[in-house]
Design an enzyme around this catalytic site. Structure first.
Site, short mmCIF file in Angstrom:
data_model
loop_
_atom_site.label_atom_id
_atom_site.label_comp_id
_atom_site.label_asym_id
_atom_site.label_seq_id
_atom_site.Cartn_x
_atom_site.Cartn_y
_atom_site.Cartn_z
N GLU A 75 57.31 -3.42 26.63
CA GLU A 75 58.75 -3.38 26.94
C GLU A 75 59.09 -4.39 28.03
O GLU A 75 60.13 -5.04 27.98
CB GLU A 75 59.19 -1.97 27.35
CG GLU A 75 58.84 -0.87 26.35
CD GLU A 75 59.24 -1.14 24.90
OE1 GLU A 75 60.14 -1.97 24.66
OE2 GLU A 75 58.63 -0.54 23.99
N GLY A 105 58.82 5.13 20.90
CA GLY A 105 57.91 5.10 22.03
C GLY A 105 58.62 4.72 23.31
O GLY A 105 58.51 5.39 24.33
N GLU A 159 63.43 -1.44 25.46
CA GLU A 159 63.45 -2.54 26.43
C GLU A 159 64.82 -2.87 27.01
O GLU A 159 65.02 -4.00 27.47
CB GLU A 159 62.88 -3.79 25.76
CG GLU A 159 63.79 -4.43 24.67
CD GLU A 159 63.49 -3.99 23.25
OE1 GLU A 159 62.96 -2.87 23.06
OE2 GLU A 159 63.81 -4.75 22.32
N ASN A 160 65.79 -1.94 27.05
CA ASN A 160 67.11 -2.22 27.61
C ASN A 160 67.01 -3.10 28.86
O ASN A 160 66.18 -2.84 29.73
CB ASN A 160 67.80 -0.92 28.00
CG ASN A 160 67.60 0.16 26.97
OD1 ASN A 160 68.01 0.01 25.84
ND2 ASN A 160 66.92 1.24 27.36
N GLU A 217 59.74 -8.37 17.87
CA GLU A 217 58.71 -7.32 17.87
C GLU A 217 57.31 -7.86 17.58
O GLU A 217 56.36 -7.53 18.28
CB GLU A 217 59.09 -6.20 16.90
CG GLU A 217 60.35 -5.43 17.29
CD GLU A 217 60.28 -4.76 18.66
OE1 GLU A 217 59.18 -4.69 19.26
OE2 GLU A 217 61.34 -4.31 19.15
N1 BES Z 1 62.55 -2.14 20.57
C1 BES Z 1 61.57 -1.14 20.35
C2 BES Z 1 62.15 0.25 20.37
C3 BES Z 1 62.85 0.65 19.10
C4 BES Z 1 62.13 0.87 17.97
C5 BES Z 1 64.19 0.81 19.05
C6 BES Z 1 62.79 1.24 16.81
C7 BES Z 1 64.84 1.15 17.90
C8 BES Z 1 64.14 1.39 16.77
C9 BES Z 1 60.47 -1.19 21.39
O1 BES Z 1 60.30 -2.41 22.01
C10 BES Z 1 59.20 -0.91 20.68
O2 BES Z 1 58.78 -1.71 19.91
N2 BES Z 1 58.63 0.25 20.92
C11 BES Z 1 57.47 0.72 20.23
C12 BES Z 1 56.25 0.73 21.10
C13 BES Z 1 55.65 -0.63 21.28
C14 BES Z 1 54.52 -0.60 22.26
C15 BES Z 1 55.16 -1.23 19.99
C16 BES Z 1 57.78 2.11 19.78
O3 BES Z 1 58.77 2.67 20.25
O4 BES Z 1 57.05 2.64 18.94
ZN ZN Z 2 59.23 -3.82 20.91
#
Ligand code: BES
Ligand code: ZN
Length: 881
Positions: free
Chosen positions: A304, A267, A270-271, A326
């Site tokens: 993010e 989705g 958060e870099n 998370e």
């Molecule tokens: N850090 C994650 C992105 C991520 C997910 C990187 C899996 C590598 C592997 C990001 O903060 C995240 O959690 N994104 C979610 C959406 C969020 C609103 C729950 C996502 O990408 O589904």
């Molecule tokens: Zn996340």
């Protein structure tokens, strides 16, 4: 490529032998051969460094040059494979290593590391993508300060971005090239590194922080889509303000940048200072985005952004601690959205997601603790358990401690661990110390997998005016964990009196009860409430105060009373769901015999009263009127699931409700149509649209010509995507012949808009008709489809496998065979997206024998294939185990 299936274990954690203090990166961008120079300031970190061997991890990494303290390293002093760079003899003192690698961004279809999306260079490094850019100590407990220089042809990439603050930029005379240098002063792990270069449009704004600093805000997107970024910018400002107000957390760099790209596995990411987003979570306007899309944009932007403190300033020691960032950050984004919108409606939506995604995971072969103790492939552990159950655990902590001690614990956590890589134990210790409580038993929520089952039984003694409530809890066995211990489970409750008000009581014994919360800590406990003036209706687990299954012997009459009178909105909704579920379970069993159970007229009456109760929020009324989904029913049944029988039972109940409410639906639809006006995405307006569309859906359940005509008019006169999509969805889901023309009209209207075409693909893929599988297969060759774009793949194949219960689970097994073929092909190009699609098989053992056999055969066929990616191998192996 990684081929070994080595297991990583929490208990094996060791601090890194070496660490890296600074990283100086230089990217010389070219589509097929980007040169990356990484200058690393390395120093010994543990005694192990004295052995002199340094191992840096790679993944398909191509070495082009290597210098130690400025001198080329002789060939016999190192070895380099795509996976690993080993230096046999390095100083037991600080030194500098300069590594040059070459990356083919154009050929990178895995979308991990450096790749290109519609021509834009971008990166994705979490969890293990940085190693695809350069050899590194690619683990989250190595925190370094990064300086990034990017150089590119000015015409191709006028925009050059990296983490941190901009420090320098300029032309490289006579070459048509230019450069930019970014510096991020906050030490961070490599997974938070990012860089973007391309030709992009931008909108800008600014935010004054609570200490009076002005932060520049920018959102980049494809040219022409700038206007669609306005809502995301608004959501960003509100997120920044909310984190100051609610958690006292202020942003720390001079600039915060978001880039929207169209090829993205997840989705959003958060870099530090440079969030990269899947464009579907940035772009929104009334004509192309639904109310749900707006809510998602708001929630993901917030999520993010909130990681800047929970994830970036305090990161994870290792990937076992993933829930530390998370789960906590999901809790924070849920709270933000609750404050922006309706808390009750948000809670219902979040619990529905939890029950639809996490409960099946926890009850099937992929079950694992919120903090896993073993993994083979970390990217398969970004799961509903880590995220959603992880958020529930934080929520329980707040319920147990109360808001003030919860905030004190959070403050202490930031005070103690800012700039560090922390663990779940560090997190819990902050709360235990801040509040002076023992959280040893609570810790089990992080280590025990499985959804606890709570059984409640109440008994009222009118003469003695006592109410006895007995509660038992048990956690089912899960893979690798057979014996479980009782957990500390907060049960928010009320004893409803005859007039709907909660009854008081004089004393309670048998357990700790405080502030309307029962602290269940034993396997079995009986609470005795003395001085209860009337027979109460127990309202338990208010607000879904713990992620458990609650079984309670409660009569239909008492549930109906809860629907009408519970002062906890969540439990009003829950009571209606329970009543509907009872009918649906009976109905599914009856389908086999060709009969259908009667529907309690009082249930229909109660739903009608909710429909017409203007004291309740429209969004809440819409939720109450929506029946449990087919997947919800399957989950409740647990064994011998026949999706066709479930669908038939659900259709029958919908029809009974629609028929019973016939006289009230049309007038309600008309009343709600009066104030449509111009579109606004606010929660109130969205709620009215949700109720109107739910009413329309019920009207069409009768399949009457009038209702179908109404739905067609709804489509034609809609002034926003929410209503337009609702109408097409209703006609498609009813598999009405009218759907073909409407789907085509919808497609043609948005033929150039990839994000809207995803909605069209999803609609096509979820039609409950025996023609759908063939339709999905032919759409794979449609010009609007794209074989490598994760959004297209998820919209078409993901929706078919994940949201079309009857057609994916066709009794001839063709749905499973299709997914297996598709996965085997996609796995060669994008393993992460493949393994996520295959999660649709997670409940295969609960199916009736014929379907179960077909599903198992399809899974075994995948498992037999050579050269499966580690991601897919891991999911398939565990699913079959
Ligand atoms: N850090 C994650 C992105 C991520 C997910 C990187 C899996 C590598 C592997 C990001 O903060 C995240 O959690 N994104 C979610 C959406 C969020 C609103 C729950 C996502 O990408 O589904
Ligand atoms: Zn996340």
């Amino acid at each position: 490529m990684k081929t070994d299936a080595a297991a990583f274990r929490l208990e094996d954690y060791r601090a890194p032998a070496f660490t890296i203090d600074t990283v100086d990166l230089n990217f010389v961008l070219a589509p097929k051969a980007t040169r990356v120079t990484a200058k690393l300031a390395i120093r010994p970190n543990t005694d192990e460094a004295a052995e002199g061997k340094l191992e840096l991890i790679g993944d398909e990494t191509v070495l082009k040059g290597l210098k130690l303290d400025g001198a080329s390293v002789p060939a016999d002093q190192y070895s380099a494979t795509p996976d690993l760079l080993t230096l046999h003899r390095v100083p037991n003192a600080p030194f500098t290593l300069e590594i040059e690698t070459e990356v083919d961004a154009d050929a990178n279809t895995k979308l991990m590391g450096l790749y290109r999306s519609n021509g834009t260079y971008c990166t994705q490094c979490e969890a293990e993508g940085f190693r695809r850019i350069t050899y590194f100590l690619d683990r989250p407990d190595v925190l370094a300060v990064y300086t990034t220089r990017i150089e590119a042809a000015k015409l191709d990439a006028p925009i050059l971005l990296a983490n941190g603050n901009p420090v320098e930029s300029g032309d490289i005379p006579g070459t048509g090239r230019h450069f930019a240098v970014w510096h991020d002063p906050f030490p961070k792990p490599s997974y938070l590194f990012a860089m973007v270069a391309g030709d992009l449009g931008v909108i800008t704004a600014s935010f004054r922080t609570m200490s009076g600093r002005d932060v520049e805000l920018r959102i980049y997107c494809e040219h022409g889509k700038e206007a669609r970024c306005a809502y995301a910018m608004d959501a960003l400002k509100r997120s920044m303000k909310w984190d100051e107000d609610v958690f006292g957390l202020e942003y720390d760099l001079d600039i915060f940048v978001i880039v929207a790209v169209s090829d993205f596995n997840m989705g959003a990411m958060e870099n530090k200072g440079l969030n990269i987003f899947n464009d579907k979570y940035v772009l929104a306007d009334p004509d192309t985005a639904t109310d749900a899309d707006y809510a998602n944009v708001e929630g993901v932007i917030a999520h993010e952004y909130f990681h800047n403190w929970t994830g970036n300033r305090i990161t994870c020691r290792d990937w076992f601690q993933l829930c530390l960032k998370e789960g906590l950050t999901v809790f924070r984004d849920q709270e933000f959205s609750s404050d922006m919108r309706s808390r009750a409606v948000k809670r219902i939506a979040d619990v529905r997601t939890l029950q639809a995604r996490q409960f099946p995971e926890d009850g099937g072969p992929l079950a694992h603790p919120v903090r896993p103790e073993i993994y083979h492939e970390i990217s398969n552990f970004y799961t509903p358990t880590v995220y959603e159950k992880g958020a529930e655990v934080v929520r329980m902590l707040k319920t147990i401690l109360g808001p003030d001690d919860f905030r004190k614990g959070m403050d202490l956590y930031f005070e103690r661990h800012d700039g560090e890589a922390a663990t779940v134990e560090d997190f819990l210790a902050s709360f235990a110390d801040a509040a002076g409580v023992d959280l040893a038993q609570f810790h089990l929520w992080y280590s025990q997998a499985g959804t606890p089952q709570i059984v409640a039984k109440g008994e009222y003694d009118a003469d003695a005016r006592t109410y006895r409530l007995s509660l038992t809890q048990s956690v089912p066995p899960t893979p690798g964990q057979t014996l479980k211990r009782p957990m500390h489970t907060p049960i928010r409750f009320g004893l409803m009196g005859p007039n709907g008000e909660d009854l008081g009581y004089e004393t309670v014994s048998g357990g700790r009860v405080e502030n309307d919360v029962i602290h269940l800590t034993e396997a079995s406990q009986t609470l005795t409430f003395e001085g209860v003036g009337a027979r109460p209706v127990p309202s338990l687990l208010r607000g879904f105060s713990a992620p458990v299954r609650l079984a309670i012997d409660i009569s239909t009459a008492d549930l109906l009373f809860q629907v009408r009178a519970d002062n906890d909105a969540f439990n009003r909704w829950q009571a209606a769901q329970t009543l509907a579920m009872r009918n649906l379970i009976a109905g599914t069993a009856a389908q086999a015999k060709g009969s259908a159970p009667s529907v309690e007229p009082a249930l229909i009456e109660a739903l009608g009263d909710v429909l017409d109760n203007d004291l309740l929020e429209p969004a809440f009324r819409a939720q109450v009127l929506q029946l449990p989904s087919e997947a919800d029913i399957a989950r409740e049944l647990r064994h011998d699931v026949d999706p066709d029988a479930i669908a038939a039972a659900r259709r029958a109940l919908r029809l009974a409700i629609a028929t019973g409410l016939q006289d009230r639906l049309q007038p309600r639809y008309a009343a709600l149509s009066e104030d449509v006006g111009t579109y606004s995405p606010d929660a109130g307006s969205a709620g009215r649209r949700a109720l109107r569309n739910t009413v329309l859906d019920l009207m069409v359940a009768t399949r009457s010509q009038d209702a179908v005509a109404q739905a067609l008019r709804h489509f034609e006169t809609a002034n926003n995507m929410t209503d337009r999509l609702a109408a097409v969805g209703i006609l498609s889901q009813a598999a009405l012949p009218e759907r073909r023309a409407v789907l085509k009209a919808f497609h043609d209207r948005y033929a150039d808009d990839a994000l809207v075409l995803d909605k069209w693909l999803m609609l096509e893929a979820t039609v409950p008709s025996s023609e759908t599988l063939e339709r999905v297969q032919s759409l794979l060759r449609h010009p609007s489809y794209s074989a490598n774009n994760p959004n297209r793949i998820r919209a078409l194949v993901g929706s078919f496998a994940g949201a079309n219960q009857t057609q994916f689970n066709r009794v001839d097994g063709a749905g499973y065979e299709f997914l297996a073929d598709f996965a085997l092909d996609l796995d060669k190009r994008n393993p992460q997206t493949t393994s996520r699609l295959l999660v649709s098989f997670r409940s295969w053992r609960a199916l009736e024998p014929i379907r179960r056999g077909h599903a198992e055969a399809a899974l075994r066929r995948i498992a037999r294939a050579d050269n499966l990616s580690p991601d897919t191998r891991d999911i398939v192996t565990r699913t079959l185990a």
